[in-house]
Design a protein around this motif. Structure first.
Motif, short mmCIF file in Angstrom:
data_model
loop_
_atom_site.label_atom_id
_atom_site.label_comp_id
_atom_site.label_asym_id
_atom_site.label_seq_id
_atom_site.Cartn_x
_atom_site.Cartn_y
_atom_site.Cartn_z
N UNK A 14 -14.31 -28.94 21.22
CA UNK A 14 -15.21 -27.80 21.40
C UNK A 14 -14.62 -26.50 20.91
N UNK B 261 -26.17 -33.82 29.91
CA UNK B 261 -25.01 -33.78 29.02
C UNK B 261 -23.96 -34.82 29.41
N UNK C 204 -30.82 -27.91 27.74
CA UNK C 204 -29.57 -27.37 28.28
C UNK C 204 -29.67 -25.91 28.70
N UNK D 66 -11.69 -31.49 25.46
CA UNK D 66 -12.44 -30.27 25.27
C UNK D 66 -11.85 -29.54 24.13
N UNK E 186 -9.83 -33.16 30.27
CA UNK E 186 -9.89 -31.79 29.80
C UNK E 186 -9.31 -31.64 28.40
N UNK F 277 -7.73 -26.07 32.41
CA UNK F 277 -8.15 -26.03 31.00
C UNK F 277 -7.02 -25.51 30.12
N UNK G 250 -23.58 -24.82 21.28
CA UNK G 250 -22.96 -26.09 20.94
C UNK G 250 -21.60 -26.25 21.62
N UNK G 251 -20.83 -25.17 21.59
CA UNK G 251 -19.47 -25.25 22.14
C UNK G 251 -19.50 -25.36 23.65
N UNK G 252 -20.40 -24.61 24.28
CA UNK G 252 -20.51 -24.68 25.73
C UNK G 252 -20.92 -26.07 26.13
N UNK G 253 -21.91 -26.60 25.41
CA UNK G 253 -22.43 -27.92 25.76
C UNK G 253 -21.32 -28.97 25.67
N UNK G 254 -20.57 -28.96 24.59
CA UNK G 254 -19.49 -29.94 24.47
C UNK G 254 -18.45 -29.71 25.55
N UNK G 255 -18.15 -28.44 25.82
CA UNK G 255 -17.18 -28.13 26.86
C UNK G 255 -17.60 -28.71 28.19
N UNK G 256 -18.86 -28.53 28.54
CA UNK G 256 -19.35 -29.04 29.82
C UNK G 256 -19.34 -30.56 29.83
N UNK G 257 -19.80 -31.15 28.73
CA UNK G 257 -19.87 -32.61 28.69
C UNK G 257 -18.47 -33.21 28.90
N UNK G 258 -17.47 -32.54 28.36
CA UNK G 258 -16.12 -33.11 28.45
C UNK G 258 -15.39 -32.77 29.73
N UNK G 259 -15.66 -31.62 30.31
CA UNK G 259 -14.90 -31.23 31.48
C UNK G 259 -15.70 -31.39 32.76
N UNK G 260 -17.00 -31.41 32.65
CA UNK G 260 -17.83 -31.44 33.85
C UNK G 260 -17.77 -30.14 34.61
N UNK G 261 -17.39 -29.07 33.95
CA UNK G 261 -17.37 -27.79 34.66
C UNK G 261 -18.50 -26.91 34.20
N UNK G 262 -18.91 -26.07 35.11
CA UNK G 262 -20.08 -25.25 34.80
C UNK G 262 -19.85 -23.89 35.42
N UNK H 173 -15.53 -29.35 40.05
CA UNK H 173 -15.56 -29.97 38.74
C UNK H 173 -14.61 -31.14 38.70
N UNK H 174 -14.96 -32.07 37.86
CA UNK H 174 -14.05 -33.17 37.66
C UNK H 174 -13.00 -32.71 36.67
#
Lengths: 349, 351
Positions: free
Chosen positions: B16, B231, B168, B12, B9, A230, A337-349, B4-5
């Protein structure tokens, strides 16, 4: 109000299509299913132990009202009694013999009435049993668990931010031999979950003499491949001229990293910080393996141990669960909102 | 620690991360806490730079992170294999006798692989069977619900942000909280049984009946994680060009056909990612189910990871070798699944 305007929404100002109805029905059900359980937990956490084991359970935390009556040492429970003529009176129960209760009028203690038990309904009002929250913090080790969790989360996140950003800085600003290998190693670690290295990781911790120390929880997860990625991706977008200019001005590499790149990378650092806090606060399997002494438990492990005891004291357990939920809820409310977008874009959790 | 994929990145950061307030606050805090330390570090770093030169400083910056990686990831990976070929009860390798493939032979000693009871290490095979069952059910339910939710959330819905947040938010809860919430609702005198009895039914002992215990394990897992998959699918749906839908609308194509002919094919790459991630998750399942059912009743919800944890740490005889062998086996499965994930994500970013 505006939140409920959707009820009148129309597709293209036209008629409702049945799929719209179905969609809103699905979403309404979703709200109940998703929020309901947690709301129920929070409500239940304010119930007294007596009303917790009541069946069927009451929706709100209620407690039977009691009143002090002259001539009685203890406060007496209040009941609403149905009298012979059908009228209702609020009476206090002095004692109960079999199916007959001896009732007194709280206003006039001399007046005694005998009422069959089945004509009585307890007078109840909403009462929050806040002792569910205060007592476990005093009587059990929950305050300790809480401070352990806070310590682990904060220190681990700080270490993660510093060492991950250093690695990201190296991998984004420099060209050096072995850079590709280093990148491959980072990608490689991305795929190794703690579950498959549980035993040997424990061995390493044992060799370091850290079993039952909070450092055993903090250290192994400090270097996160996701974090390096990241930050590296973000640092790649920073203009290289800045670095070159700083070098001209005889800034040391450390100063460039610390004074120039780090401040510019704050947005990415903030996201990593949020994720790290969530990971650390919620972590379970690894602390469960390395922490066996109560005084080193984190909140999650403490909760699990507490519910495993023979007789679960649900009133304390629920309250402490709400406590452990609280920071996450705050993060959610503010940053969802920011976490959600972050996850959607990176696929990390 | 996360699977994670890694692609995309950079986006983001673009979308975000505009958190001016948080950024400033975080910056100030960092500056105060670590600022002093950084100034202390600068002097030795400067000396070091003079000695090794500017370019080699890259290694210095890499060092701390890679020290942690080596110590807690790379070394354990190697040690794990060594562990799995040794026996005995000692933790330290020097005290452990070499047994070759003994642990694996013991683990895989089965009359029939279809019947866990015929295996010497029957708990492991029950774990395998349960994990497979759990993963299969969870996969189907997860894809079905997250796809439905994503499609609904992608419609012209009022208060979409609110509804998205609703689905979520369980993602952020800790597994322990998730399990305790549901345990509280599903217990004998819990909310669900109260609802059942008012409707005229009987109380059901959800954690005594093996079928129900597995059902709720899957349900709770889907409840907790579907927001994450929703998501990913939502992002996939929003990447489908709108003019395709407009064209379909002009032709008055029925909605179902639009879904089947446009949405589903174009969403397929995201769907594959979801399927593979859900598979990986399913195989690794431990915490929610462990707190919810403890693996019970009996061994009916015991998963592989719980078997590994208990064999190594929670049983009377700490059988590290056997646990290591089991985790090497698990690692092989996860490795294959991860390769699948990589192939899936690569195809997604290529398309």
């Amino acid at each position: 109000m505006s939140r409920f305007l959707f009820l009148r929404a129309r597709r293209h100002a036209g008629r409702w299509h049945w799929t719209d109805v179905a969609a809103y029905a699905y979403l309404a059900l979703g709200v109940v299913l998703m929020f309901g359980p947690v709301a129920w937990l929070v409500l239940s956490s304010y119930k007294t132990q007596a009303s917790l084991i009541e069946f069927p359970p009451s929706l709100l935390p209620v407690a039977q009202q009691e009143t002090a009556v002259q001539g009685f040492a203890q406060p007496l429970p209040l009941f609403s009694a149905t009298m012979d003529d059908g009228s209702h009176r609020v009476l206090a129960q002095a004692r109960r013999i079999g199916l007959i209760a001896h009732m007194v009028d709280p206003g006039d203690p001399k007046q005694q009435v005998r009422v069959p038990v089945n004509k009585l309904a307890p007078v109840r009002r909403v009462a929050l049993a806040t002792e569910n929250y205060t007592e476990p913090l005093q009587r059990f080790a929950f305050a300790r668990y809480l401070s352990n969790s806070v310590f682990v989360t904060l220190v681990a996140t700080l270490i993660t931010l510093v060492i991950n950003s250093m690695a990201a800085y190296a991998l984004s600003i420099y060209e050096f031999r072995g850079k590709t290998t280093a990148m491959l190693m980072v990608i490689g670690t991305l795929m190794i979950p703690i579950t498959i290295i549980l035993v040997p990781a424990y061995l390493v911790i044992a060799k370091l003499g850290l079993v039952n120390s909070l450092w055993a929880v903090i250290l192994p997860g400090a270097a996160t491949p996701t974090g390096v990625f990241l930050l590296r991706q973000y640092m790649l977008t920073l203009p290289r001229d800045l670095v070159e200019a700083a070098r001209m001005d005889k800034a040391s590499e450390w100063q460039i990293y610390w004074r120039i790149v780090m401040p510019l990378a704050t947005p990415a650092l903030a996201v990593l910080a949020i994720f790290s806090i969530m990971w650390r606060w919620n972590e379970f399997l690894w602390p469960l393996a390395v922490l066996t002494k109560t005084e080193s438990f984190t909140l999650q492990i403490g909760l699990n141990a507490f519910q495993g005891e023979l007789q679960t004291q649900w009133n304390y357990l629920l309250a402490m669960t709400v406590v452990s939920l609280f920071p996450v809820a705050m993060v959610f409310v503010v940053l969802q909102r920011f976490i959600a977008t972050g996850i959607a874009n990176t696929g990390m959790k | 620690m996360t699977n994670a994929s890694s692609e995309e990145q950079s986006t983001v950061v673009g979308s975000a991360l505009h958190l001016p307030v948080l950024g400033r606050l975080g910056g100030t805090v960092l500056d105060i806490v670590v600022g002093g330390l950084a100034r202390l570090v600068d002097v030795p770093m400067r000396t070091l730079q003079r000695l090794i030169g500017e370019r080699r400083m890259a290694y210095v910056f890499l060092l701390p992170n890679f020290a942690f990686f080596s110590l807690f990831v790379f070394a354990p990976l190697v040690i794990n294999v060594v562990f799995s070929v040794t026996g005995g009860e000692a933790l330290f390798l020097s005290d452990r006798p070499y047994v070759g493939a003994g642990q694996y032979r013991y683990l895989f000693d089965c009359g029939s692989y279809l019947d866990p009871a015929s295996c010497r290490e029957d708990h492991f095979w029950r774990g395998v069977a349960n994990t497979l069952r759990f993963t299969a059910f969870q996969l189907v339910a997860m894809v079905a619900f997250s796809l439905t939710t994503a499609v609904v959330l992608n419609m012209r819905i009022r208060a979409r942000g609110f509804f998205r947040a609703v689905y979520f938010f369980p993602v952020l809860l800790s597994p322990v909280v998730v399990a305790l919430v549901w345990k509280w609702i599903l217990q004998r005198d819990g909310l669900l049984n109260a609802g059942l009895t008012t409707l005229g039914g009987h109380k059901i002992l959800y954690f005594v009946d093996p079928g129900w215990a597995m059902f709720w394990s899957v349900f709770v897992s889907v409840w907790a994680h579907m927001g994450f998959y929703t998501l990913i699918l939502l992002a996939g749906l929003q990447a489908i060009p709108a003019d395709l839908y407009e064209a379909a609308q002009m032709d008055a194509t029925p909605r179902w056909r639009v879904f089947r002919r446009i949405t589903l094919p174009l969403l397929w790459p995201s769907l594959v990612v979801v399927i593979v991630l859900a598979l990986i998750r399913g195989v690794q399942t431990f915490d929610e189910v462990f707190v919810l059912t403890g693996g019970g009743p009996g061994t009916s919800t015991l998963m592989i990871v719980q078997y590994i944890y208990e064999t190594a740490f929670a049983s009377q005889v700490q059988n590290f070798g056997l646990a290591a062998a089991a985790s090497v086996a698990l690692g092989v499965v996860l490795f294959v699944l991860t390769l699948l994930q990589l192939a899936a994500t690569r195809r997604r970013s290529a398309s």
